[in-house]
Every structure is written in C-alpha cells, then in structure tokens.
Design a protein around this motif. Structure first.
Motif, PDB file in Angstrom:
ATOM      1  N   ASP A 197       0.996  -1.204   0.114  1.00 54.08           N
ATOM      2  CA  ASP A 197       0.379   0.268   0.110  1.00 54.08           C
ATOM      3  C   ASP A 197       0.918   0.781  -0.082  1.00 54.08           C
ATOM      4  N   ALA A 198       0.061   2.570   0.192  1.00 49.83           N
ATOM      5  CA  ALA A 198       1.006   4.077  -0.515  1.00 49.83           C
ATOM      6  C   ALA A 198      -0.219   4.381   0.411  1.00 49.83           C
ATOM      7  N   PHE A 199       0.751   5.346   1.796  1.00 48.01           N
ATOM      8  CA  PHE A 199      -0.299   6.826   2.039  1.00 48.01           C
ATOM      9  C   PHE A 199       0.701   7.895   1.282  1.00 48.01           C
ATOM     10  N   TYR A 200      -0.803   9.150   1.434  1.00 46.85           N
ATOM     11  CA  TYR A 200       0.232  10.553   1.253  1.00 46.85           C
ATOM     12  C   TYR A 200      -1.181  11.429   1.614  1.00 46.85           C
ATOM     13  N   ASP A 201      -0.336  11.995   2.441  1.00 52.56           N
ATOM     14  CA  ASP A 201      -1.152  13.600   3.344  1.00 52.56           C
ATOM     15  C   ASP A 201      -0.092  15.003   3.387  1.00 52.56           C
ATOM     16  N   ALA A 202      -0.682  15.290   2.859  1.00 51.95           N
ATOM     17  CA  ALA A 202       0.231  16.922   2.765  1.00 51.95           C
ATOM     18  C   ALA A 202      -1.145  18.022   2.382  1.00 51.95           C
ATOM     19  N   PRO A 203      -0.481  18.892   3.252  1.00 52.48           N
ATOM     20  CA  PRO A 203      -0.648  20.771   2.530  1.00 52.48           C
ATOM     21  C   PRO A 203      -0.274  21.017   1.660  1.00 52.48           C
ATOM     22  N   LEU A 204      -1.708  21.762  -0.032  1.00 49.00           N
ATOM     23  CA  LEU A 204      -0.773  21.430  -0.680  1.00 49.00           C
ATOM     24  C   LEU A 204      -0.719  23.445  -1.065  1.00 49.00           C
ATOM     25  N   GLY A 205      -1.610  24.289  -1.029  1.00 50.90           N
ATOM     26  CA  GLY A 205      -1.390  25.965  -1.474  1.00 50.90           C
ATOM     27  C   GLY A 205      -1.231  26.544   0.311  1.00 50.90           C
ATOM     28  N   GLY A 206      -0.961  27.584   0.129  1.00 50.03           N
ATOM     29  CA  GLY A 206      -1.133  28.236   1.686  1.00 50.03           C
ATOM     30  C   GLY A 206      -2.346  28.850   2.250  1.00 50.03           C
ATOM     31  N   ASN A 207      -3.584  28.189   1.700  1.00 51.13           N
ATOM     32  CA  ASN A 207      -4.306  28.162   1.985  1.00 51.13           C
ATOM     33  C   ASN A 207      -5.332  27.431   3.174  1.00 51.13           C
ATOM     34  N   ASN A 208      -4.280  26.199   4.224  1.00 49.61           N
ATOM     35  CA  ASN A 208      -5.061  24.894   4.923  1.00 49.61           C
ATOM     36  C   ASN A 208      -5.465  24.558   4.017  1.00 49.61           C
ATOM     37  N   ASP A 209      -5.600  24.244   2.661  1.00 50.36           N
ATOM     38  CA  ASP A 209      -6.429  22.770   1.802  1.00 50.36           C
ATOM     39  C   ASP A 209      -4.961  22.548   1.889  1.00 50.36           C
ATOM     40  N   ALA A 210      -5.700  20.681   1.762  1.00 52.26           N
ATOM     41  CA  ALA A 210      -4.763  19.382   1.827  1.00 52.26           C
ATOM     42  C   ALA A 210      -5.398  18.434   1.053  1.00 52.26           C
ATOM     43  N   ILE A 211      -4.305  17.221   0.418  1.00 57.77           N
ATOM     44  CA  ILE A 211      -4.390  16.389   0.503  1.00 57.77           C
ATOM     45  C   ILE A 211      -4.308  15.273   0.628  1.00 57.77           C
ATOM     46  N   THR A 212      -5.784  14.289   0.629  1.00 57.57           N
ATOM     47  CA  THR A 212      -5.246  12.239   1.283  1.00 57.57           C
ATOM     48  C   THR A 212      -5.609  11.548   0.127  1.00 57.57           C
ATOM     49  N   ALA A 213      -4.273  10.538  -0.030  1.00 49.96           N
ATOM     50  CA  ALA A 213      -4.637  10.116  -0.781  1.00 49.96           C
ATOM     51  C   ALA A 213      -3.882   8.267  -0.283  1.00 49.96           C
ATOM     52  N   TYR A 214      -5.198   6.824  -0.537  1.00 46.52           N
ATOM     53  CA  TYR A 214      -4.987   6.485   0.224  1.00 46.52           C
ATOM     54  C   TYR A 214      -4.614   4.587  -0.667  1.00 46.52           C
ATOM     55  N   ALA A 215      -3.805   3.455  -1.743  1.00 47.29           N
ATOM     56  CA  ALA A 215      -3.608   2.602  -1.979  1.00 47.29           C
ATOM     57  C   ALA A 215      -3.680   1.367  -1.457  1.00 47.29           C
ATOM     58  N   VAL A 216      -3.872   0.573  -2.146  1.00 41.86           N
ATOM     59  CA  VAL A 216      -3.598  -0.805  -1.261  1.00 41.86           C
ATOM     60  C   VAL A 216      -4.226  -1.748  -1.955  1.00 41.86           C
ATOM     61  N   PHE A 217      -2.894  -3.006  -2.341  1.00 43.41           N
ATOM     62  CA  PHE A 217      -3.313  -4.350  -2.732  1.00 43.41           C
ATOM     63  C   PHE A 217      -3.714  -5.527  -2.506  1.00 43.41           C
ATOM     64  N   GLN A 218      -4.532  -6.252  -1.991  1.00 43.28           N
ATOM     65  CA  GLN A 218      -4.560  -7.171  -1.453  1.00 43.28           C
ATOM     66  C   GLN A 218      -4.676  -8.529  -1.569  1.00 43.28           C
ATOM     67  N   ASN A 219      -3.984  -9.577  -1.838  1.00 46.27           N
ATOM     68  CA  ASN A 219      -4.339 -10.663  -1.834  1.00 46.27           C
ATOM     69  C   ASN A 219      -4.913 -11.481  -0.919  1.00 46.27           C
ATOM     70  N   ASN A 220      -6.081 -13.001  -0.678  1.00 47.06           N
ATOM     71  CA  ASN A 220      -6.549 -13.195  -0.318  1.00 47.06           C
ATOM     72  C   ASN A 220      -6.648 -14.607  -0.329  1.00 47.06           C
ATOM     73  N   ASP A 221      -5.809 -15.475   0.358  1.00 46.20           N
ATOM     74  CA  ASP A 221      -5.722 -16.835   0.235  1.00 46.20           C
ATOM     75  C   ASP A 221      -6.458 -16.932   1.457  1.00 46.20           C
ATOM     76  N   TYR A 222      -7.519 -17.840   1.503  1.00 47.69           N
ATOM     77  CA  TYR A 222      -8.831 -18.396   2.697  1.00 47.69           C
ATOM     78  C   TYR A 222      -9.002 -19.884   1.931  1.00 47.69           C
ATOM     79  N   GLY A 223      -8.636 -20.388   0.975  1.00 52.55           N
ATOM     80  CA  GLY A 223      -8.662 -21.575   0.885  1.00 52.55           C
ATOM     81  C   GLY A 223      -9.305 -22.147   0.247  1.00 52.55           C
ATOM     82  N   GLN A 224      -9.810 -23.034  -0.980  1.00 50.11           N
ATOM     83  CA  GLN A 224     -10.472 -22.527  -2.596  1.00 50.11           C
ATOM     84  C   GLN A 224     -11.968 -22.535  -2.126  1.00 50.11           C
ATOM     85  N   ASP A 225     -11.994 -21.846  -3.165  1.00 46.19           N
ATOM     86  CA  ASP A 225     -12.916 -20.916  -3.143  1.00 46.19           C
ATOM     87  C   ASP A 225     -14.057 -20.451  -1.740  1.00 46.19           C
TER      88      ASP A 225
END
Length: 403
Positions: free
Chosen positions: A284-312
């Motif tokens: 996964d990756a996480f990004y969180d940061a202020p942008l301009g000078g007006n107290n705005d900000a961006i938050t972004a997150y993404a994850v790829f997950q492989n789930n193996d709980y057994g057959q089907d």
C-alpha cells in the motif's frame, strides 16, 4: 427516500450552524500528570460515533431508516516511566434497536475489551508487548484508527480477519514494534480464536470453512503470525500506539509505502476435511500533505491485497481472491478555527474466486469538521454491486465526538 433524505440533511445543517464557530478546546486530551514534567501520566480518551442509515433495499418488513450507535469507546494508557506502558480499550459496536437489552445485560450485552496489553521498552526505538492487541499485519488499513478516518468508516475488507481468527481485529499474543531509520515495523505471534463467525460444516456444507482451530485443534491450527512494514519518506509518523491516522488535515506532510502479511497455518478446513493455510499479503501507499497557502490539503491511499482463505472460500465480506482499494479526499481551503469541508471518493474492486466474478463498491461522501476530528459530521453514499446481482445503494450520516 427524498423526504427522509431532506430530514437528515436538515438535521445535518442544523448541527453545522450550531457548531460553526467551534474552537478546538481539547488539545492534549484528558491527561492526568503524576509529576511536574508530565513524564508519569494517565491519559483518557473517549469517543462516540452515531449513525443514521437509509437503505432503500431493506426488506418490506424492515424500516428503511435505522438509527444506531456505531462505536462507543473509552481508551486509557499510562506510563510511570519510559520503560513500560499499559493500555486498556473497551466499549461497544453497532448498538441498535435489534440488539439492545431490556436491562442492559444478558446475551445482548456488547461491552467488551477491544485492547488490553502491556508494553516494555527494549531500547529507545524498539519495544515488545503482550496481551489483546492491535499491532496487526497486512496493511495500513488493517491498523486503521477509528478516530480520524478520511472516509465515514474503514474499508471493510481491509479488516481481513475480523471475527474469523480474532476478537474484533485483535489477537491475544506477543508483538515487537520499532523503527530502523525511516522504516517502521510491527510483527506479532498470536493465538487464533476458537470461536468464529464461520459456523458452517466443511463436509456437510461442501465448502471451505474458517474454523481450523475448532475443528483441527490448537496444536495444528492454533497460532497466527503477522507483520507490517512501512517506509516514511517525508515526515515520520508516530508508532507510539498502533492506530494509523486516516487524514492529518494538512498538519503533516507524509508519504509512506508499506507491505504486510498474515499467515494462519491450517486456519481453514476444506470440503475434504483437510486443513489449508490462510495467507493474506498486501502492498500500500499513503500520501497526506498541505497544498497551497490557504490551509487546503490532499489525502490519498491505495492498497492491493491478495486474500487466500483456501479454495473458493466466501463468507460475507471475506473471499479468496484479489482486492484493490483506494480513496482520495480534498480539504477545502478555509480558516482552521471555523467549519472545514472535506469531500472524498473511494473505490473497491474485489475479484471473488467462488463466483468467478468481481464485486465493486463506489463511495462518495464528505466530512464537515466542526472542531477538527473532535467534532465532525460525515455523510456518505455507497453503491455496491456483486457479480451479476443488482447494485444496491446505502446513504449514511454520522455524527462523531472525540474527547
């Protein structure tokens, strides 16, 4: 639905106007100091999340509008010196008209320990602990704090073992956590639960069942190992507690990349009566940061997950297959001492082996911060489609207070 939505929005706007000029009064939290410099202390945190949900797909005999307490929690931790810490976290989840108790106790009682652990410092940067803990593996989202999420709630499939091998995303066991330069780590060796949400019989029901410890015994299926590692490229996050921040509201500049795992040997039993391992891997990756000078900000997150709980394997939100999840939010410019707005969008795409098809979930919502994360209103509409079934929509309003 339109009438109900108007009522909910009216309540929402009323709350916004009432709290519009709120100033953060809770800096530092409730901290009881035992000495002058505050190095010996007890901290108490309390929070509540209150939901109103409209489900147009509810059965005809059920109300389409439900009111509930999503979370009611109290957390305390204390240090008498830097060498050891004890943490206690208790509360309830999903209290509603169908599971309240006439006198507040009995089989419907929901108050229980979420966490209870002791921790000892090995060095300044490395610690070991034991107990019922939340030092999880897999991903950032599987270690998510419920105090400061970007979205109204966490991505459900990221809590990939909740109720299957653990007690509400917590295991009893021993953990190690620490920092090596900018790399943070957490690894744990835990007991698997004998009780589980999966009460099916693998042979009778001809399916894979997550009940290895109960069926095969603790000798073959009693332990799990898990870990998560993330590299902090920009500002370093705290790992004093395990709960990962969802959005910093522009107060930090964070970019982390992480990877994690979970393994439960013989965690499931397949239809032939034989045990099979549960293995879950994620990046996964996480990004969180202020942008301009007006107290705005961006938050972004993404994850790829492989789930193996057994057959089907498939049970509710859990299924063998792959999952991709992401969300992005934007904090609109504004005065930090006044009401702030943060719209967001989330998307989940899961490949499910058992039906040889995908499920998707799109979420569109926003946060109205009355006093930062301490007092906020969140609204969210989600649209979910599983395989060839019709899509379903759900509208939720949440009010939250965190002290």
């Amino acid at each position: 639905m339109k009438k109900t939505s108007l009522i909910l929005m009216g309540l929402l706007l009323s709350c916004q106007l009432f709290f519009a000029q709120g100033i953060d009064e809770y800096t530092g939290g409730y901290k009881v100091k035992f000495n002058e410099d505050g190095s010996k202390y007890l901290r108490i945190i309390a929070w509540g999340q209150f939901w109103a949900q409209y489900d147009d797909n509810a059965p005809s005999t059920d109300s389409k509008l439900d009111l509930s307490i999503r979370r009611a929690r109290i957390l305390t931790y204390t240090q008498l010196n830097k060498k050891f810490l004890i943490l206690t976290h208790f509360g309830l989840n999903n209290l509603n008209g169908n599971n309240t108790s006439p006198l507040g106790y009995g089989e419907n009682s929901q108050l229980f320990f979420h966490d209870f652990w002791g921790e000892w410092a090995l060095t300044d940067k490395h610690s070991a602990g034991f107990g019922l803990h939340y030092w999880n593996g897999i991903s950032r989202a599987n270690n998510q704090s419920t105090l400061n999420m970007l979205t109204l709630d966490n991505n459900r499939q990221s809590w990939a073992t909740l109720g299957l091998s653990d007690q509400f995303a917590r295991h009893i066991g021993v953990y190690l956590k620490g920092k090596i330069g900018r790399l943070q780590y957490r690894v744990a060796y835990n007991e698997a639960n004998a009780s589980t949400l999966d009460t099916r019989d693998p042979v009778v029901d001809a399916t894979t069942v997550y009940g290895g410890r109960t069926i095969l015994g603790s000798g073959d299926a009693g332990k799990v190992i898990q870990g998560y590692f993330d590299y902090n490229f920009l500002d370093e996050e705290s790992n004093f507690l395990p709960y990962k921040v969802g959005t910093y509201l522009g107060s930090k500049k964070v970019f982390n990349v992480g990877a994690g795992f979970f393994n439960h040997a013989n965690g499931v039993v397949e239809s032939n009566g034989e045990g099979a391992d549960v293995t879950i891997l994620a990046v996964d990756a996480f990004y969180d940061a202020p942008l301009g000078g007006n107290n705005d900000a961006i938050t972004a997150y993404a994850v790829f997950q492989n789930n193996d709980y057994g057959q089907d394997f498939r049970l509710g939100p859990y299924a063998t297959g792959n999952m991709f999840y992401t969300h992005v939010g934007y904090l609109i410019p504004g005065d930090k001492t006044k009401t702030r707005l943060q719209p967001y969008v989330s998307y989940n795409n899961s490949q499910i082996d058992a039906i040889d098809d995908n499920s998707t979930r799109l979420g569109i919502g926003g946060n109205i911060f009355l006093t930062g994360h301490h007092s906020k209103i969140s609204v969210e509409y989600t649209n979910t489609k599983i395989g060839s079934a019709d899509a379903t929509g759900l509208f939720t309003v949440q009010a939250m207070i965190f002290l």
